[in-house]
Design a protein around this motif. Structure first.
Motif, PDB file in Angstrom:
ATOM      1  N   TYR A  76      41.822  40.280  31.119  1.00 24.99           N
ATOM      2  CA  TYR A  76      41.529  39.020  31.791  1.00 24.99           C
ATOM      3  C   TYR A  76      40.609  38.116  30.974  1.00 24.99           C
ATOM      4  O   TYR A  76      39.571  38.559  30.476  1.00 24.99           O
ATOM      5  CB  TYR A  76      40.855  39.284  33.141  1.00 24.99           C
ATOM      6  N   ASP A  77      41.012  36.859  30.870  1.00 24.66           N
ATOM      7  CA  ASP A  77      40.118  35.781  30.457  1.00 24.66           C
ATOM      8  C   ASP A  77      39.338  35.394  31.715  1.00 24.66           C
ATOM      9  O   ASP A  77      39.914  34.921  32.694  1.00 24.66           O
ATOM     10  CB  ASP A  77      40.955  34.607  29.938  1.00 24.66           C
ATOM     11  N   GLN A  78      38.024  35.580  31.684  1.00 27.25           N
ATOM     12  CA  GLN A  78      37.217  35.383  32.887  1.00 27.25           C
ATOM     13  C   GLN A  78      36.736  33.946  33.064  1.00 27.25           C
ATOM     14  O   GLN A  78      35.964  33.664  33.984  1.00 27.25           O
ATOM     15  CB  GLN A  78      36.030  36.343  32.877  1.00 27.25           C
ATOM     16  N   THR A  79      37.200  33.041  32.202  1.00 25.82           N
ATOM     17  CA  THR A  79      36.848  31.633  32.352  1.00 25.82           C
ATOM     18  C   THR A  79      37.973  30.906  33.085  1.00 25.82           C
ATOM     19  O   THR A  79      39.019  31.483  33.395  1.00 25.82           O
ATOM     20  CB  THR A  79      36.624  30.978  30.978  1.00 25.82           C
ATOM     21  N   ASP A  80      37.756  29.623  33.331  1.00 29.82           N
ATOM     22  CA  ASP A  80      38.760  28.821  34.036  1.00 29.82           C
ATOM     23  C   ASP A  80      40.038  28.626  33.223  1.00 29.82           C
ATOM     24  O   ASP A  80      41.074  28.245  33.775  1.00 29.82           O
ATOM     25  CB  ASP A  80      38.180  27.450  34.404  1.00 29.82           C
ATOM     26  N   LYS A  81      39.985  28.876  31.925  1.00 29.45           N
ATOM     27  CA  LYS A  81      41.181  28.701  31.093  1.00 29.45           C
ATOM     28  C   LYS A  81      42.255  29.739  31.415  1.00 29.45           C
ATOM     29  O   LYS A  81      43.445  29.485  31.240  1.00 29.45           O
ATOM     30  CB  LYS A  81      40.802  28.777  29.613  1.00 29.45           C
ATOM     31  N   ILE A  84      40.688  44.739  33.167  1.00 30.37           N
ATOM     32  CA  ILE A  84      42.011  45.058  32.639  1.00 30.37           C
ATOM     33  C   ILE A  84      42.967  45.274  33.809  1.00 30.37           C
ATOM     34  O   ILE A  84      42.623  45.950  34.785  1.00 30.37           O
ATOM     35  CB  ILE A  84      41.966  46.315  31.754  1.00 30.37           C
ATOM     36  N   LYS A  85      44.139  44.680  33.687  1.00 30.49           N
ATOM     37  CA  LYS A  85      45.172  44.859  34.710  1.00 30.49           C
ATOM     38  C   LYS A  85      46.265  45.758  34.162  1.00 30.49           C
ATOM     39  O   LYS A  85      46.769  45.532  33.058  1.00 30.49           O
ATOM     40  CB  LYS A  85      45.758  43.506  35.122  1.00 30.49           C
ATOM     41  N   SER A 125      48.805  35.193  35.923  1.00 27.70           N
ATOM     42  CA  SER A 125      47.820  34.170  36.278  1.00 27.70           C
ATOM     43  C   SER A 125      47.627  34.045  37.786  1.00 27.70           C
ATOM     44  O   SER A 125      46.753  33.297  38.237  1.00 27.70           O
ATOM     45  CB  SER A 125      48.246  32.806  35.718  1.00 27.70           C
ATOM     46  N   LEU A 126      48.424  34.764  38.570  1.00 20.33           N
ATOM     47  CA  LEU A 126      48.279  34.692  40.024  1.00 20.33           C
ATOM     48  C   LEU A 126      46.887  35.157  40.439  1.00 20.33           C
ATOM     49  O   LEU A 126      46.343  36.116  39.888  1.00 20.33           O
ATOM     50  CB  LEU A 126      49.341  35.555  40.710  1.00 20.33           C
ATOM     51  N   ASP A 127      46.341  34.481  41.418  1.00 18.15           N
ATOM     52  CA  ASP A 127      45.003  34.802  41.906  1.00 18.15           C
ATOM     53  C   ASP A 127      45.005  36.201  42.523  1.00 18.15           C
ATOM     54  O   ASP A 127      45.706  36.445  43.511  1.00 18.15           O
ATOM     55  CB  ASP A 127      44.597  33.763  42.958  1.00 18.15           C
ATOM     56  N   PRO A 128      44.246  37.147  41.957  1.00 17.96           N
ATOM     57  CA  PRO A 128      44.224  38.504  42.526  1.00 17.96           C
ATOM     58  C   PRO A 128      43.597  38.556  43.910  1.00 17.96           C
ATOM     59  O   PRO A 128      43.676  39.583  44.590  1.00 17.96           O
ATOM     60  CB  PRO A 128      43.403  39.303  41.507  1.00 17.96           C
ATOM     61  N   LEU A 185      51.063  41.166  49.563  1.00 22.78           N
ATOM     62  CA  LEU A 185      52.406  40.755  49.979  1.00 22.78           C
ATOM     63  C   LEU A 185      52.721  39.339  49.515  1.00 22.78           C
ATOM     64  O   LEU A 185      53.854  39.040  49.117  1.00 22.78           O
ATOM     65  CB  LEU A 185      52.546  40.862  51.498  1.00 22.78           C
ATOM     66  N   GLN A 186      51.721  38.469  49.552  1.00 21.59           N
ATOM     67  CA  GLN A 186      51.949  37.095  49.102  1.00 21.59           C
ATOM     68  C   GLN A 186      52.172  37.044  47.593  1.00 21.59           C
ATOM     69  O   GLN A 186      53.026  36.296  47.109  1.00 21.59           O
ATOM     70  CB  GLN A 186      50.765  36.204  49.485  1.00 21.59           C
ATOM     71  N   GLN A 187      51.421  37.846  46.852  1.00 21.05           N
ATOM     72  CA  GLN A 187      51.634  37.904  45.403  1.00 21.05           C
ATOM     73  C   GLN A 187      53.051  38.374  45.089  1.00 21.05           C
ATOM     74  O   GLN A 187      53.740  37.801  44.238  1.00 21.05           O
ATOM     75  CB  GLN A 187      50.614  38.848  44.760  1.00 21.05           C
ATOM     76  N   HIS A 188      53.488  39.426  45.773  1.00 20.82           N
ATOM     77  CA  HIS A 188      54.835  39.946  45.537  1.00 20.82           C
ATOM     78  C   HIS A 188      55.896  38.909  45.898  1.00 20.82           C
ATOM     79  O   HIS A 188      56.923  38.783  45.208  1.00 20.82           O
ATOM     80  CB  HIS A 188      55.046  41.221  46.348  1.00 20.82           C
ATOM     81  N   LYS A 189      55.652  38.156  46.966  1.00 17.89           N
ATOM     82  CA  LYS A 189      56.599  37.114  47.377  1.00 17.89           C
ATOM     83  C   LYS A 189      56.700  36.025  46.314  1.00 17.89           C
ATOM     84  O   LYS A 189      57.805  35.580  45.959  1.00 17.89           O
ATOM     85  CB  LYS A 189      56.160  36.510  48.709  1.00 17.89           C
TER      86      LYS A 189
END
Length: 219
Positions: A112-117, A171-172, A190-193, A198-202
């Motif tokens: 993960y890049d932990q900044t807004d970029k 790390i993911k 880039s999806l918000d963890p 269920l929403q991520q999977h959708k």
């Protein structure tokens, strides 16, 4: 007396680790692994005091494959001294009797890049289904497989780099059951963890469907 105290402290630490593992356990084939005290762990890896660390176990489903990851901060094999090396390990699980073998899903690793970029670094590998590493485990863990040259150390060692923040990295590890097209990986990662699983999977499935629909129109 001193030895007994040391044994007791070790048992307490082991129990605490088990509790932490349960608290962060994931049951959808995805693990976000936070590694704290990064600089100390890196020094330990470089000195040879502790060359690797293991993630908590995670699962493909509540009745699925049991897995974990192993990270060599100062590299392993071809990546020794030049890269962080990351490996995937199948573990012996309660439901192995009813699962399909060999395990044959692609694995996605991301730092993960932990900044807004959000310029996460990622790589993938396809396990070798012929290898014993993908067969049903008969001991606690199978032999690891993965990416010896996952992240160049030069990136991690840069001052104020976006991947090490407050002495921690994320790390993911993701089992790709959906056969995500490579072009969609930056979006998926880039999806918000913080979104519900269920929403991520959708969102991932919608992106995959749109990708193939656009391909069929183009063709």
């Amino acid at each position: 007396m001193v030895i007994r105290q040391q044994i007791l402290l070790w048992k307490i630490k082991l129990f605490q680790q088990k509790i932490e593992d349960i608290q962060v356990a994931s049951y959808d084939g995805t693990l976000i692994w936070k590694i704290t005290n990064f600089q100390e762990k890196m020094r330990n890896a470089q000195s040879g005091r502790q060359t690797s660390i293991y993630s908590p176990p995670f699962y493909s489903s509540p009745t699925g494959y049991k897995m974990c990851a192993r990270l060599h901060l100062n590299g392993n094999g071809d990546g020794q001294g030049t890269h962080m090396s990351l490996f995937f390990i199948l573990m012996k699980g309660k439901y192995d009797d009813i699962l399909g073998w060999p395990f044959n899903s692609r694995i996605i690793f991301s730092l993960y890049d932990q900044t807004d970029k959000k310029q996460h670094i990622f790589d993938t590998f396809q396990p070798d289904v012929i290898s014993n590493r993908c067969q049903r485990p008969h001991t606690d863990t199978n032999i690891a497989s993965g990416i010896p040259k996952f992240i160049p150390l030069a990136i991690i060692e840069q001052e104020n780099n976006p991947y090490v923040q407050e002495d921690s990295i994320f790390i993911k590890i993701m089992v790709d059951f959906n056969q995500i097209p490579d072009n969609l990986l930056p979006y998926v990662l880039s999806l918000d963890p913080g979104l519900p699983t269920l929403q991520q999977h959708k969102l991932i499935q919608e992106a995959i469907n749109n990708f193939y629909q656009n391909q069929s129109i183009t063709n």
